[in-house]
Design a protein around this motif. Structure first.
Motif, short mmCIF file in Angstrom:
data_model
loop_
_atom_site.label_atom_id
_atom_site.label_comp_id
_atom_site.label_asym_id
_atom_site.label_seq_id
_atom_site.Cartn_x
_atom_site.Cartn_y
_atom_site.Cartn_z
N LEU A 90 -3.63 -7.21 1.59
CA LEU A 90 -2.94 -5.94 1.37
C LEU A 90 -3.24 -4.97 2.51
O LEU A 90 -4.36 -4.94 3.03
CB LEU A 90 -3.40 -5.31 0.05
N ASP A 91 -2.24 -4.18 2.89
CA ASP A 91 -2.42 -3.12 3.86
C ASP A 91 -2.66 -1.83 3.07
O ASP A 91 -1.72 -1.15 2.66
CB ASP A 91 -1.17 -3.00 4.74
N ILE A 92 -3.93 -1.52 2.82
CA ILE A 92 -4.29 -0.37 1.99
C ILE A 92 -4.46 0.86 2.88
O ILE A 92 -5.28 0.87 3.80
CB ILE A 92 -5.57 -0.66 1.20
N LEU A 93 -3.69 1.89 2.58
CA LEU A 93 -3.72 3.12 3.36
C LEU A 93 -4.76 4.10 2.83
O LEU A 93 -5.31 4.90 3.59
CB LEU A 93 -2.34 3.78 3.35
N TYR A 94 -5.01 4.04 1.52
CA TYR A 94 -5.98 4.96 0.90
C TYR A 94 -6.35 4.41 -0.47
O TYR A 94 -5.53 3.80 -1.17
CB TYR A 94 -5.36 6.36 0.72
N GLU A 95 -7.59 4.67 -0.87
CA GLU A 95 -8.02 4.25 -2.20
C GLU A 95 -9.19 5.10 -2.66
O GLU A 95 -10.11 5.40 -1.89
CB GLU A 95 -8.42 2.77 -2.20
N ASP A 96 -9.16 5.51 -3.92
CA ASP A 96 -10.32 6.13 -4.56
C ASP A 96 -10.37 5.63 -6.00
O ASP A 96 -9.74 4.62 -6.33
CB ASP A 96 -10.27 7.67 -4.46
N GLY A 97 -11.08 6.31 -6.86
CA GLY A 97 -11.21 5.83 -8.23
C GLY A 97 -9.99 6.03 -9.09
O GLY A 97 -9.93 5.52 -10.22
N ASP A 98 -8.99 6.75 -8.57
CA ASP A 98 -7.81 7.07 -9.37
C ASP A 98 -6.52 6.43 -8.86
O ASP A 98 -5.64 6.07 -9.66
CB ASP A 98 -7.61 8.59 -9.43
N VAL A 99 -6.37 6.32 -7.56
CA VAL A 99 -5.13 5.80 -6.98
C VAL A 99 -5.42 4.85 -5.84
O VAL A 99 -6.50 4.88 -5.23
CB VAL A 99 -4.21 6.94 -6.46
N VAL A 100 -4.44 4.01 -5.55
CA VAL A 100 -4.48 3.19 -4.35
C VAL A 100 -3.09 3.27 -3.72
O VAL A 100 -2.08 3.17 -4.42
CB VAL A 100 -4.88 1.72 -4.65
N VAL A 101 -3.05 3.51 -2.41
CA VAL A 101 -1.80 3.63 -1.67
C VAL A 101 -1.69 2.45 -0.72
O VAL A 101 -2.62 2.20 0.06
CB VAL A 101 -1.74 4.96 -0.89
N VAL A 102 -0.58 1.72 -0.80
CA VAL A 102 -0.42 0.51 0.01
C VAL A 102 0.86 0.59 0.83
O VAL A 102 1.81 1.28 0.48
CB VAL A 102 -0.39 -0.76 -0.87
N ASN A 103 0.86 -0.15 1.91
CA ASN A 103 2.05 -0.33 2.74
C ASN A 103 2.59 -1.72 2.41
O ASN A 103 2.08 -2.73 2.91
CB ASN A 103 1.68 -0.20 4.22
N LYS A 104 3.59 -1.78 1.56
CA LYS A 104 4.11 -3.05 1.06
C LYS A 104 4.98 -3.73 2.13
O LYS A 104 5.88 -3.11 2.69
CB LYS A 104 4.94 -2.84 -0.21
N PRO A 105 4.74 -5.01 2.38
CA PRO A 105 5.60 -5.71 3.34
C PRO A 105 6.93 -6.11 2.71
O PRO A 105 7.04 -6.25 1.48
CB PRO A 105 4.78 -6.95 3.69
N ALA A 106 7.95 -6.27 3.52
CA ALA A 106 9.22 -6.80 3.03
C ALA A 106 8.99 -8.22 2.52
O ALA A 106 8.18 -8.97 3.06
CB ALA A 106 10.25 -6.80 4.15
#
Length: 321
Positions: free
Chosen positions: A81-97
Protein backbone atom coordinates in the motif's frame (compact mmCIF):
# COMPACT_ATOMS: atom_id res chain seq x y z
CA UNK A 1 -24.91 -18.43 -9.46
CA UNK A 2 -27.20 -15.39 -9.44
CA UNK A 3 -30.72 -15.90 -8.07
CA UNK A 4 -33.70 -14.15 -9.65
CA UNK A 5 -36.98 -13.48 -7.87
CA UNK A 6 -40.09 -12.22 -9.68
CA UNK A 7 -42.58 -10.79 -7.22
CA UNK A 8 -45.98 -9.13 -7.43
CA UNK A 9 -47.01 -6.62 -4.78
CA UNK A 10 -50.30 -7.43 -3.10
CA UNK A 11 -53.15 -5.03 -3.74
CA UNK A 12 -54.30 -5.50 -0.15
CA UNK A 13 -52.84 -3.59 2.77
CA UNK A 14 -51.06 -0.26 3.19
CA UNK A 15 -48.42 1.16 0.79
CA UNK A 16 -44.96 -0.18 1.61
CA UNK A 17 -41.40 0.99 0.89
CA UNK A 18 -39.57 -0.97 -1.78
CA UNK A 19 -36.67 -1.93 0.50
CA UNK A 20 -39.08 -3.21 3.16
CA UNK A 21 -41.02 -5.23 0.60
CA UNK A 22 -37.87 -6.82 -0.86
CA UNK A 23 -36.44 -7.68 2.57
CA UNK A 24 -39.76 -9.23 3.62
CA UNK A 25 -40.29 -11.13 0.38
CA UNK A 26 -36.84 -12.65 -0.20
CA UNK A 27 -35.87 -15.15 2.48
CA UNK A 28 -32.61 -14.41 4.28
CA UNK A 29 -32.34 -10.83 3.00
CA UNK A 30 -31.96 -8.03 5.56
CA UNK A 31 -33.27 -4.54 4.91
CA UNK A 32 -29.74 -3.12 4.59
CA UNK A 33 -28.88 -5.87 2.09
CA UNK A 34 -32.08 -5.07 0.18
CA UNK A 35 -31.10 -1.40 0.07
CA UNK A 36 -27.66 -2.28 -1.35
CA UNK A 37 -29.23 -4.43 -4.07
CA UNK A 38 -31.58 -1.57 -5.01
CA UNK A 39 -28.75 0.98 -5.08
CA UNK A 40 -26.70 -1.38 -7.27
CA UNK A 41 -29.56 -1.52 -9.77
CA UNK A 42 -30.38 -5.17 -9.07
CA UNK A 43 -34.03 -4.47 -8.29
CA UNK A 44 -36.52 -3.23 -10.87
CA UNK A 45 -40.15 -2.12 -10.58
CA UNK A 46 -42.17 -2.45 -13.77
CA UNK A 47 -38.88 -2.90 -15.62
CA UNK A 48 -37.15 0.22 -14.24
CA UNK A 49 -34.68 0.74 -11.40
CA UNK A 50 -36.02 2.65 -8.40
CA UNK A 51 -35.04 4.15 -5.07
CA UNK A 52 -35.26 2.14 -1.81
CA UNK A 53 -37.85 4.64 -0.54
CA UNK A 54 -40.26 4.11 -3.44
CA UNK A 55 -43.76 3.50 -2.08
CA UNK A 56 -45.44 0.41 -3.58
CA UNK A 57 -49.20 0.82 -3.78
CA UNK A 58 -50.09 -2.67 -4.96
CA UNK A 59 -50.03 -4.63 -8.20
CA UNK A 60 -46.45 -3.69 -9.17
CA UNK A 61 -44.13 -6.34 -10.63
CA UNK A 62 -40.79 -6.39 -8.80
CA UNK A 63 -37.75 -8.32 -10.04
CA UNK A 64 -34.87 -8.94 -7.62
CA UNK A 65 -31.51 -10.28 -8.75
CA UNK A 66 -29.31 -11.55 -5.91
CA UNK A 67 -25.63 -12.13 -6.79
CA UNK A 68 -23.85 -15.22 -5.50
CA UNK A 69 -22.67 -14.88 -1.90
CA UNK A 70 -19.11 -13.91 -1.03
CA UNK A 71 -17.24 -14.59 2.18
CA UNK A 72 -18.90 -12.86 5.12
CA UNK A 73 -15.60 -11.54 6.48
CA UNK A 74 -12.80 -10.33 4.21
CA UNK A 75 -9.43 -11.95 4.73
CA UNK A 76 -6.31 -9.87 5.23
CA UNK A 77 -3.83 -10.05 2.37
CA UNK A 78 -0.25 -8.79 2.26
CA UNK A 79 -0.71 -6.34 -0.59
CA UNK A 80 1.66 -3.33 -0.79
CA UNK A 81 0.00 0.00 0.00
CA UNK A 82 1.08 3.58 -0.68
CA UNK A 83 0.13 5.10 2.68
CA UNK A 84 0.16 8.89 2.75
CA UNK A 85 -0.84 9.30 6.41
CA UNK A 86 -1.95 7.17 9.33
CA UNK A 87 -2.85 7.65 12.98
CA UNK A 88 -5.16 5.90 15.42
CA UNK A 89 -8.29 7.19 13.71
CA UNK A 90 -7.71 7.35 9.95
CA UNK A 91 -5.48 6.02 7.21
CA UNK A 92 -5.02 7.86 3.91
CA UNK A 93 -3.86 5.84 0.90
CA UNK A 94 -2.97 6.48 -2.72
CA UNK A 95 -4.94 3.73 -4.46
CA UNK A 96 -3.47 2.37 -7.70
CA UNK A 97 -5.60 1.87 -10.80
CA UNK A 98 -6.85 -1.70 -11.07
CA UNK A 99 -7.55 -2.18 -7.36
CA UNK A 100 -11.17 -2.56 -6.19
CA UNK A 101 -11.94 -0.72 -2.95
CA UNK A 102 -13.95 -3.43 -1.17
CA UNK A 103 -14.94 -7.07 -1.78
CA UNK A 104 -18.07 -7.77 -3.81
CA UNK A 105 -19.39 -10.43 -6.14
CA UNK A 106 -16.68 -11.05 -8.71
CA UNK A 107 -13.98 -9.41 -6.58
CA UNK A 108 -13.82 -11.29 -3.27
CA UNK A 109 -10.06 -10.78 -2.79
CA UNK A 110 -7.23 -8.47 -3.82
CA UNK A 111 -9.12 -5.34 -2.73
CA UNK A 112 -8.04 -2.32 -0.71
CA UNK A 113 -10.02 -3.66 2.25
CA UNK A 114 -8.14 -6.97 2.11
CA UNK A 115 -4.85 -5.06 2.13
CA UNK A 116 -5.92 -2.78 4.98
CA UNK A 117 -7.09 -5.68 7.16
CA UNK A 118 -3.60 -7.15 6.93
CA UNK A 119 -2.04 -3.75 7.61
CA UNK A 120 -4.19 -2.67 10.57
CA UNK A 121 -6.62 -4.71 12.64
CA UNK A 122 -8.69 -1.82 14.01
CA UNK A 123 -10.82 -0.84 11.00
CA UNK A 124 -14.28 0.54 11.69
CA UNK A 125 -17.14 -1.93 11.38
CA UNK A 126 -19.79 0.67 10.58
CA UNK A 127 -19.42 0.25 6.81
CA UNK A 128 -20.58 -3.37 6.97
CA UNK A 129 -18.57 -6.57 7.18
CA UNK A 130 -17.52 -6.44 3.54
CA UNK A 131 -16.66 -2.75 3.72
CA UNK A 132 -14.97 -2.08 7.09
CA UNK A 133 -13.84 1.53 7.41
CA UNK A 134 -14.94 2.58 3.92
CA UNK A 135 -16.63 6.00 3.84
CA UNK A 136 -16.17 6.76 0.12
CA UNK A 137 -14.98 4.97 -2.97
CA UNK A 138 -13.25 5.56 -6.26
CA UNK A 139 -13.69 3.26 -9.25
CA UNK A 140 -11.46 0.24 -9.74
CA UNK A 141 -9.70 1.83 -12.71
CA UNK A 142 -9.44 5.29 -11.17
CA UNK A 143 -6.27 6.02 -9.22
CA UNK A 144 -5.75 8.40 -6.34
CA UNK A 145 -6.21 9.44 -2.74
CA UNK A 146 -8.79 7.90 -0.42
CA UNK A 147 -9.38 8.10 3.35
CA UNK A 148 -10.45 5.13 5.49
CA UNK A 149 -11.80 5.22 9.06
CA UNK A 150 -10.12 3.07 11.72
CA UNK A 151 -12.86 3.33 14.34
CA UNK A 152 -16.57 4.07 14.57
CA UNK A 153 -16.13 7.65 15.79
CA UNK A 154 -13.90 8.48 12.83
CA UNK A 155 -16.29 6.71 10.47
CA UNK A 156 -19.26 8.74 11.65
CA UNK A 157 -17.32 12.03 11.49
CA UNK A 158 -16.01 11.43 7.97
CA UNK A 159 -19.36 10.15 6.71
CA UNK A 160 -21.03 13.33 7.95
CA UNK A 161 -18.55 15.48 6.03
CA UNK A 162 -19.10 13.53 2.81
CA UNK A 163 -22.87 13.70 3.33
CA UNK A 164 -22.68 17.48 3.84
CA UNK A 165 -20.44 17.92 0.74
CA UNK A 166 -17.76 19.43 3.01
CA UNK A 167 -14.85 17.36 1.67
CA UNK A 168 -12.48 18.81 -0.93
CA UNK A 169 -12.13 16.38 -3.83
CA UNK A 170 -10.10 17.39 -6.88
CA UNK A 171 -9.49 15.13 -9.88
CA UNK A 172 -7.40 15.36 -13.04
CA UNK A 173 -8.70 13.83 -16.25
CA UNK A 174 -7.85 13.60 -19.92
CA UNK A 175 -10.96 13.99 -22.07
CA UNK A 176 -11.44 13.59 -25.79
CA UNK A 177 -12.18 16.69 -27.82
CA UNK A 178 -11.72 20.38 -27.05
CA UNK A 179 -13.64 22.06 -24.22
CA UNK A 180 -14.13 25.56 -25.63
CA UNK A 181 -14.76 27.39 -22.37
CA UNK A 182 -12.04 27.68 -19.74
CA UNK A 183 -14.23 26.56 -16.85
CA UNK A 184 -17.78 25.57 -16.10
CA UNK A 185 -20.29 23.64 -14.02
CA UNK A 186 -22.22 20.51 -14.93
CA UNK A 187 -25.38 19.76 -12.99
CA UNK A 188 -28.01 17.07 -13.33
CA UNK A 189 -29.37 13.95 -11.68
CA UNK A 190 -27.45 10.70 -12.15
CA UNK A 191 -29.04 7.27 -11.76
CA UNK A 192 -28.69 3.69 -12.92
CA UNK A 193 -28.94 3.32 -16.70
CA UNK A 194 -32.42 2.00 -17.58
CA UNK A 195 -31.00 -0.79 -19.75
CA UNK A 196 -27.31 -1.36 -18.96
CA UNK A 197 -26.93 -2.05 -15.23
CA UNK A 198 -23.15 -1.51 -15.33
CA UNK A 199 -23.56 2.09 -16.45
CA UNK A 200 -24.94 5.24 -14.87
CA UNK A 201 -26.82 7.89 -16.80
CA UNK A 202 -27.96 11.48 -16.59
CA UNK A 203 -31.10 10.39 -18.43
CA UNK A 204 -32.35 7.98 -15.77
CA UNK A 205 -35.93 8.61 -14.67
CA UNK A 206 -34.86 8.47 -11.04
CA UNK A 207 -31.46 9.81 -10.10
CA UNK A 208 -29.54 11.72 -7.43
CA UNK A 209 -28.53 15.36 -7.77
CA UNK A 210 -24.95 15.68 -9.03
CA UNK A 211 -22.69 18.72 -9.52
CA UNK A 212 -19.21 18.80 -11.08
CA UNK A 213 -17.07 21.94 -11.40
CA UNK A 214 -14.40 21.85 -14.11
CA UNK A 215 -11.46 23.93 -15.34
CA UNK A 216 -9.28 23.46 -18.41
CA UNK A 217 -5.57 23.04 -17.64
CA UNK A 218 -4.36 22.27 -21.14
CA UNK A 219 -5.63 21.85 -24.70
CA UNK A 220 -3.95 19.48 -27.15
CA UNK A 221 -4.87 18.07 -30.58
CA UNK A 222 -7.86 15.81 -29.92
CA UNK A 223 -7.68 16.03 -26.09
CA UNK A 224 -8.14 18.36 -23.13
CA UNK A 225 -6.55 18.12 -19.68
CA UNK A 226 -9.26 18.98 -17.14
CA UNK A 227 -9.26 19.66 -13.42
CA UNK A 228 -12.54 18.67 -11.77
CA UNK A 229 -13.93 19.38 -8.32
CA UNK A 230 -16.78 17.27 -7.03
CA UNK A 231 -19.55 19.03 -5.17
CA UNK A 232 -21.38 15.71 -4.89
CA UNK A 233 -20.00 12.18 -5.21
CA UNK A 234 -22.29 10.00 -7.29
CA UNK A 235 -21.21 6.73 -8.88
CA UNK A 236 -19.26 7.41 -12.11
CA UNK A 237 -20.15 11.11 -11.76
CA UNK A 238 -17.21 12.61 -13.67
CA UNK A 239 -17.30 9.89 -16.32
CA UNK A 240 -21.02 10.41 -16.96
CA UNK A 241 -20.94 14.20 -16.89
CA UNK A 242 -18.08 14.52 -19.37
CA UNK A 243 -19.28 11.72 -21.65
CA UNK A 244 -22.77 13.18 -21.91
CA UNK A 245 -21.23 16.59 -22.61
CA UNK A 246 -19.55 15.01 -25.65
CA UNK A 247 -16.11 14.57 -24.05
CA UNK A 248 -15.68 10.99 -22.76
CA UNK A 249 -12.58 10.29 -20.72
CA UNK A 250 -9.64 8.92 -22.63
CA UNK A 251 -9.58 5.14 -22.16
CA UNK A 252 -13.16 4.91 -20.84
CA UNK A 253 -14.63 2.10 -22.93
CA UNK A 254 -17.82 1.97 -20.84
CA UNK A 255 -18.81 5.53 -21.70
CA UNK A 256 -17.95 5.65 -25.38
CA UNK A 257 -14.28 6.52 -25.65
CA UNK A 258 -13.34 3.41 -27.65
CA UNK A 259 -14.36 4.79 -31.00
CA UNK A 260 -12.48 8.06 -30.46
CA UNK A 261 -9.01 6.50 -30.41
CA UNK A 262 -8.97 5.91 -34.16
CA UNK A 263 -9.69 9.62 -34.70
CA UNK A 264 -6.26 10.51 -33.29
CA UNK A 265 -3.95 11.26 -36.19
CA UNK A 266 -0.70 10.74 -34.27
CA UNK A 267 0.18 6.99 -34.27
CA UNK A 268 2.41 7.35 -31.22
CA UNK A 269 -0.42 9.00 -29.29
CA UNK A 270 -2.83 6.26 -30.35
CA UNK A 271 -0.38 3.67 -29.02
CA UNK A 272 -0.01 5.46 -25.67
CA UNK A 273 -3.79 5.65 -25.25
CA UNK A 274 -4.21 1.94 -25.99
CA UNK A 275 -1.49 1.12 -23.44
CA UNK A 276 -3.41 3.08 -20.79
CA UNK A 277 -6.06 0.31 -20.54
CA UNK A 278 -8.27 2.37 -18.16
CA UNK A 279 -10.05 5.70 -17.94
CA UNK A 280 -7.61 8.62 -17.61
CA UNK A 281 -8.91 9.79 -14.23
CA UNK A 282 -6.91 10.45 -11.06
CA UNK A 283 -8.18 11.56 -7.64
CA UNK A 284 -5.38 14.06 -7.05
CA UNK A 285 -6.38 15.99 -3.91
CA UNK A 286 -8.44 15.17 -0.82
CA UNK A 287 -9.07 17.62 2.00
CA UNK A 288 -11.16 17.09 5.15
CA UNK A 289 -11.39 17.88 8.85
CA UNK A 290 -9.82 15.20 11.01
CA UNK A 291 -12.89 13.48 12.50
CA UNK A 292 -11.45 13.52 16.03
CA UNK A 293 -9.04 16.48 16.35
CA UNK A 294 -10.96 18.79 13.99
CA UNK A 295 -7.72 19.79 12.25
CA UNK A 296 -7.97 20.43 8.49
CA UNK A 297 -5.88 17.93 6.53
CA UNK A 298 -5.15 17.94 2.81
CA UNK A 299 -3.34 15.36 0.73
CA UNK A 300 -2.08 15.81 -2.81
CA UNK A 301 -0.76 13.10 -5.10
CA UNK A 302 1.24 13.06 -8.30
CA UNK A 303 -0.24 11.77 -11.52
CA UNK A 304 0.46 8.06 -12.03
CA UNK A 305 3.01 7.17 -14.68
CA UNK A 306 0.51 5.99 -17.31
CA UNK A 307 -1.36 9.31 -17.38
CA UNK A 308 1.78 11.40 -16.95
CA UNK A 309 3.37 9.66 -19.95
CA UNK A 310 0.53 10.76 -22.25
CA UNK A 311 0.52 14.35 -20.95
CA UNK A 312 4.30 14.64 -21.29
CA UNK A 313 4.05 13.46 -24.88
CA UNK A 314 1.20 15.88 -25.63
CA UNK A 315 3.13 18.81 -24.18
CA UNK A 316 6.25 17.87 -26.11
CA UNK A 317 4.29 17.56 -29.35
CA UNK A 318 2.64 20.94 -28.74
CA UNK A 319 6.02 22.65 -28.20
CA UNK A 320 7.42 21.06 -31.33
CA UNK A 321 4.48 22.09 -33.48
Amino acid sequence: MESRFELTVSTEGEPERLDQFVARSVEGLTRSAAQRLIEEGRVSVAGEVAKPSLKLKGGERVVVEVPPPVAATPVGEEIPLDILYEDGDVVVVNKPAGMVVHPAAGNPTGTLVNALIAHCTDLSGVGGELRPGIVHRIDKDTSGVLVVAKNDRAHEGLSRQFRDHAVKRVYLALAFGTLRQDKGRIEGAIGRHPVDRKRMSGKARRGKHAVTHWKVLGRYPGMTLVQLRLETGRTHQIRVHLAEAGHPLVGDEVYGAGGRVNDLRDPRLRALVRQLDRQALHAKTLGFLHPVSGEYMEFDTELPEDMARIITYLEGAAQGA
